[in-house]
Design an enzyme around this catalytic site. Structure first.
Site, short mmCIF file in Angstrom:
data_model
loop_
_atom_site.label_atom_id
_atom_site.label_comp_id
_atom_site.label_asym_id
_atom_site.label_seq_id
_atom_site.Cartn_x
_atom_site.Cartn_y
_atom_site.Cartn_z
N HIS A 136 -23.18 14.59 1.44
CA HIS A 136 -23.29 15.32 1.14
C HIS A 136 -22.04 15.88 0.75
CE1 HIS A 136 -23.98 16.49 -3.54
NE2 HIS A 136 -24.04 17.54 -3.09
N ASP B 206 -3.61 -17.68 7.29
CA ASP B 206 -3.42 -18.29 6.11
C ASP B 206 -2.75 -19.85 6.66
OD1 ASP B 206 -3.62 -15.80 5.38
OD2 ASP B 206 -1.77 -15.43 4.27
N LYS C 179 1.00 -0.96 0.09
CA LYS C 179 0.28 0.10 -0.16
C LYS C 179 0.78 1.43 0.00
CE LYS C 179 -2.81 -2.87 -0.51
NZ LYS C 179 -2.61 -3.88 -0.37
N GLU D 28 -3.01 -14.26 -17.20
CA GLU D 28 -3.89 -15.00 -16.54
C GLU D 28 -4.73 -16.58 -16.80
OE1 GLU D 28 -5.27 -14.73 -13.07
OE2 GLU D 28 -6.80 -16.65 -14.02
N GLY E 3 1.32 -18.97 9.34
CA GLY E 3 0.62 -17.17 7.56
C GLY E 3 1.63 -19.00 6.29
P1 FAD Z 1 1.91 -14.25 8.40
O1 FAD Z 1 1.52 -12.62 8.15
O2 FAD Z 1 2.14 -15.02 6.82
O3 FAD Z 1 2.65 -14.36 9.86
C1 FAD Z 1 3.19 -15.35 10.10
C2 FAD Z 1 4.54 -15.39 10.76
O4 FAD Z 1 4.89 -16.42 11.41
C3 FAD Z 1 5.17 -14.91 10.30
O5 FAD Z 1 6.00 -14.09 10.52
C4 FAD Z 1 6.61 -16.09 9.64
O6 FAD Z 1 7.76 -15.02 9.75
C5 FAD Z 1 6.33 -16.48 11.04
N1 FAD Z 1 7.19 -18.17 11.28
C6 FAD Z 1 6.44 -19.11 9.66
N2 FAD Z 1 6.93 -20.28 11.00
C7 FAD Z 1 7.37 -20.05 12.14
C8 FAD Z 1 7.98 -21.00 13.36
N3 FAD Z 1 7.39 -21.83 12.98
N4 FAD Z 1 8.20 -20.44 14.40
C9 FAD Z 1 8.62 -18.93 14.72
N5 FAD Z 1 8.14 -18.35 13.59
C10 FAD Z 1 7.69 -18.56 12.57
N6 FAD Z 1 -4.16 -9.40 3.15
C11 FAD Z 1 -5.06 -7.79 3.40
O7 FAD Z 1 -5.91 -8.40 4.35
N7 FAD Z 1 -5.20 -6.72 2.88
C12 FAD Z 1 -3.97 -6.41 1.95
O8 FAD Z 1 -3.84 -5.30 1.45
C13 FAD Z 1 -3.18 -7.36 1.69
N8 FAD Z 1 -2.26 -6.69 1.58
C14 FAD Z 1 -1.25 -8.08 1.20
C15 FAD Z 1 -0.08 -8.14 -0.41
C16 FAD Z 1 0.49 -8.76 -0.63
C17 FAD Z 1 1.84 -8.44 -0.87
C18 FAD Z 1 1.13 -10.32 0.41
C19 FAD Z 1 2.00 -10.63 0.24
C20 FAD Z 1 -0.19 -9.81 0.64
C21 FAD Z 1 -1.04 -9.64 1.18
N9 FAD Z 1 -2.05 -9.96 2.48
C22 FAD Z 1 -3.67 -8.59 2.58
C23 FAD Z 1 -2.48 -10.58 2.93
C24 FAD Z 1 -1.76 -10.87 4.37
O9 FAD Z 1 -0.50 -10.95 4.33
C25 FAD Z 1 -2.47 -12.18 4.67
O10 FAD Z 1 -3.54 -12.76 4.58
C26 FAD Z 1 -1.36 -12.33 6.17
O11 FAD Z 1 -0.14 -11.44 7.32
C27 FAD Z 1 -2.25 -13.59 7.08
O12 FAD Z 1 -1.60 -13.63 8.20
P2 FAD Z 1 -1.01 -14.73 9.26
O13 FAD Z 1 -0.83 -13.71 10.62
O14 FAD Z 1 -1.97 -15.66 9.12
O15 FAD Z 1 0.71 -14.95 8.57
P1 NAD Z 2 -5.14 -14.83 -6.21
O1 NAD Z 2 -5.14 -16.42 -5.60
O2 NAD Z 2 -5.52 -13.33 -5.94
O3 NAD Z 2 -4.52 -14.44 -7.22
C1 NAD Z 2 -4.33 -15.84 -8.04
C2 NAD Z 2 -4.06 -15.44 -9.81
O4 NAD Z 2 -3.64 -16.55 -10.61
C3 NAD Z 2 -5.28 -16.64 -9.85
O5 NAD Z 2 -5.90 -14.82 -11.22
C4 NAD Z 2 -5.58 -17.95 -10.83
O6 NAD Z 2 -6.51 -17.38 -11.51
C5 NAD Z 2 -4.81 -17.13 -11.71
N1 NAD Z 2 -3.31 -18.49 -11.73
C6 NAD Z 2 -3.49 -19.69 -11.65
N2 NAD Z 2 -2.93 -20.51 -11.16
C7 NAD Z 2 -2.04 -19.95 -12.51
C8 NAD Z 2 -1.13 -20.11 -14.49
N3 NAD Z 2 -0.80 -21.71 -14.11
N4 NAD Z 2 -1.37 -19.60 -14.97
C9 NAD Z 2 -2.07 -18.23 -15.06
N5 NAD Z 2 -2.34 -17.94 -14.04
C10 NAD Z 2 -2.84 -18.64 -12.74
O7 NAD Z 2 -3.37 -15.04 -5.26
P2 NAD Z 2 -2.21 -13.38 -5.89
O8 NAD Z 2 -2.59 -12.48 -6.04
O9 NAD Z 2 -0.68 -14.72 -5.40
O10 NAD Z 2 -1.97 -13.45 -3.96
C11 NAD Z 2 -2.08 -14.23 -2.49
C12 NAD Z 2 -2.97 -14.38 -1.12
O11 NAD Z 2 -2.64 -12.82 -1.30
C13 NAD Z 2 -4.83 -13.87 -1.84
O12 NAD Z 2 -5.37 -15.03 -1.55
C14 NAD Z 2 -5.25 -12.66 -1.67
O13 NAD Z 2 -6.64 -13.00 -0.86
C15 NAD Z 2 -3.77 -12.44 -0.59
N6 NAD Z 2 -3.77 -10.69 -0.83
C16 NAD Z 2 -4.43 -10.03 -0.44
C17 NAD Z 2 -4.98 -8.56 -0.62
C18 NAD Z 2 -5.64 -8.00 -0.32
O14 NAD Z 2 -6.25 -7.54 0.52
N7 NAD Z 2 -5.68 -6.76 -0.83
C19 NAD Z 2 -3.31 -8.34 -1.47
C20 NAD Z 2 -2.02 -8.67 -2.16
C21 NAD Z 2 -2.55 -10.72 -1.68
#
Ligand code: FAD
Ligand code: NAD
Length: 466
Positions: A444, A312, A51, A203, A144
């Protein structure tokens, strides 16, 4: 050996929130994190940094493309300093993650640094700088997810990259290839598109953001095409190869013909996989499901009765706020309370501009279930607020039960949809009807007026401004 009421493994938005709630409820709590900063994917390499870059790139795009229309002239060329932009992003991340240290301290939660690994169901070994062991009556697994890939792709982290590397590039790609037109591909694709890259999305499904309401997908496609994204849907990627500084992606199109895409970077964003490496769940009697997720019941309890799992690493949407809700739920269950989450009302957002947001069921899901519904849709361009800010794209759509008028789904694309969706969540939590929203005053001029207008449209087609 130190003993705890609860030990949380993983400090993402699931884990750290669970730890805070446990502590608030009077439990002696420890949190274990293997990464050097707290906050997990979300704060370090997910929600927050993405973001931050979306905001910076949006400012740049406004300066280059829109300031002139507003009567703002910039003498000389507007340039991107990518290094500075990435450094600002990192400063935001650092501030946010150190905020979690503060919260752990404030809530008297012991933080352990290292990989948490089960010795048995109540003992965890922490493999950090030193090896330590702690005992806990209850354990919450919140480890996660990690980016997933395709079997034939070798992520080299230089040119063939995941979201983690895309948040830290040293140069603006000339041509960014994006495999997967989901949330990550479109958000990070838009960052680099705004900064000047050509962006080609490949896609597999027949539309981008394929799990969302088809209307949103159609409108976002229209908008992204206007922004000169090259969108290739129904393309099955079969190889990704690097030749020097070039990446070549080959895919089969709908007709089975081979198509080749060439770029200098390729972002692989085809989803994420649950992360349990090093956790040694077997030693605790915790089972995984067929997709490698930790198997849980409706109380998020694993096959070991004192161990819970959230976020996750378990089934459901991979979203930060879903993980946090589950963290609170498990803490309260452990404390003997009876909390509840309505998963249907977890909103989803895509932070492109215009933003996409939704809650509840899609038209496709309602049709599949045979639920008869009515639709009220209102275009953002009909709002005075949209014209004032020149954010004309998008619409808000309300789906309501044909007989009872209860709101069943709200789908929106437009400026600030990420914030507007909260009104729909509140309404649906209280099982509001479309008529309820139609009769509420909306300030508004605001973008939120489109919610009221969509509700008016859903109830006897009585929108006032179209
Ligand atoms: P995580 O955030 O993945 O945290 C897990 C933690 O556990 C990590 O710090 C890891 O190092 C630690 N860990 C793992 N195994 C061990 C172990 N054995 N011992 C100690 N520590 C360990 N979601 C949204 O809702 N809004 C968004 O805008 C959004 N944007 C995203 C953008 C990107 C680029 C990505 C990749 C993801 C985004 N997500 C977004 C998804 C969001 O980040 C995840 O859904 C969220 O972080 C999941 O939270 P979690 O606590 O389950 O796991
Ligand atoms: P996603 O599931 O949103 O999108 C993956 C896309 O890849 C899908 O459209 C799928 O059809 C496509 N795909 C799968 N296999 C493919 C292939 N072989 N060839 C071409 N296309 C293929 O997953 P993401 O964008 O990687 O994000 C991962 C997770 O992170 C999501 O579950 C999402 O909820 C979370 N996330 C959330 C936010 C947010 O809330 N704004 C932002 C970033 C990530």
């Amino acid at each position: 050996m130190k003993s705890y009421d609860v030990a949380v493994i993983g400090s993402g938005p699931g884990g750290y929130v669970a730890a805070i709630r446990c502590s608030q409820l009077g439990m002696k709590t420890a949190i274990i994190e293997k990464y050097n900063t707290l906050g997990g994917t979300c704060l370090n390499v997910g929600c927050i940094p993405s973001k931050a870059l979306l905001d910076s790139s949006h400012h740049y795009e406004d300066a280059v493309r829109h300031f002139d229309e507003h009567g703002i002239e910039i003498p000389g060329e507007v340039k991107v300093n990518l290094e500075k932009m990435i450094a600002r992003k990192q400063a935001v991340v650092d501030q946010t993650t150190s905020g979690i240290d503060f919260l752990m301290n404030k809530n008297k939660i012991d933080v352990y640094r290292g990989v948490g690994s089960f010795k048995d169901a109540t003992h965890i070994i922490i493999n950090g700088e030193e090896k330590e062991e702690i005992e806990a009556k209850k354990v919450i697994i919140a480890t996660g997810s990690k980016p997933s890939s395709l079997p034939f792709i070798k992520i080299d982290k230089e040119r063939i990259i995941t979201s983690t590397e895309a948040l830290n590039l040293k140069e603006i790609p000339k041509h960014l290839l994006v495999i997967g037109g989901g949330v990550i591909g479109l958000e990070l694709g838009q960052v680099y598109k705004r900064l000047g890259s050509d962006v080609t999305v490949v896609e597999y499904m027949d539309r981008i953001i394929p799990t969302m309401d088809a209307g949103l997908s159609k409108e976002l496609t229209k908008v992204l095409k206007k922004q000169k994204f090259a969108l290739n849907v129904s393309h099955k990627v079969k190889s990704v190869d690097r030749k020097g500084d070039e990446v070549v992606v080959k895919a089969d199109n709908k007709k089975g013909e081979e198509v080749e895409f060439k770029g200098d970077y390729c972002l692989v964003s085809v989803g994420r996989r649950p992360y349990t490496d090093g956790l040694n769940v077997e030693a605790a009697g915790v089972k995984l499901d067929d997709r490698g997720r930790i198997e849980v019941n409706s109380h998020l309890q694993t096959s070991a009765s004192n161990i819970y799992a959230i976020g996750d690493v378990v089934k459901g949407a991979m979203l930060a706020h879903k993980a946090s809700e589950e963290g609170v739920l498990v803490a309260e269950i452990i404390a003997g309370q009876k909390p509840h989450i309505d998963y249907n009302l977890i909103p989803g957002v895509v932070y492109t501009w215009p933003e996409v947001a939704f809650v509840g069921q899609t038209e496709e899901q309602l049709k599949e279930k045979g639920i008869v519904f009515k639709t009220g849709q209102f275009p953002m361009r009909a709002l005075g607020r949209s014209r004032a800010s020149m954010d004309l794209d998008g619409f808000i759509k309300i789906l309501a039960d044909e007989k009872t008028d209860e709101i069943l789904g709200v789908h929106m694309i437009g400026a600030r949809a990420a914030d507007l969706i909260a009104e729909a969540v509140v309404a649906m939590e209280y099982r509001a009807s479309a008529e309820d929203i139609a009769r509420m005053s909306h300030a508004h001029p605001t973008f939120a007026e489109a919610i009221k207008e969509a509700a008016l449209a859903a109830t006897e087609d009585r929108a006032l401004h179209i």
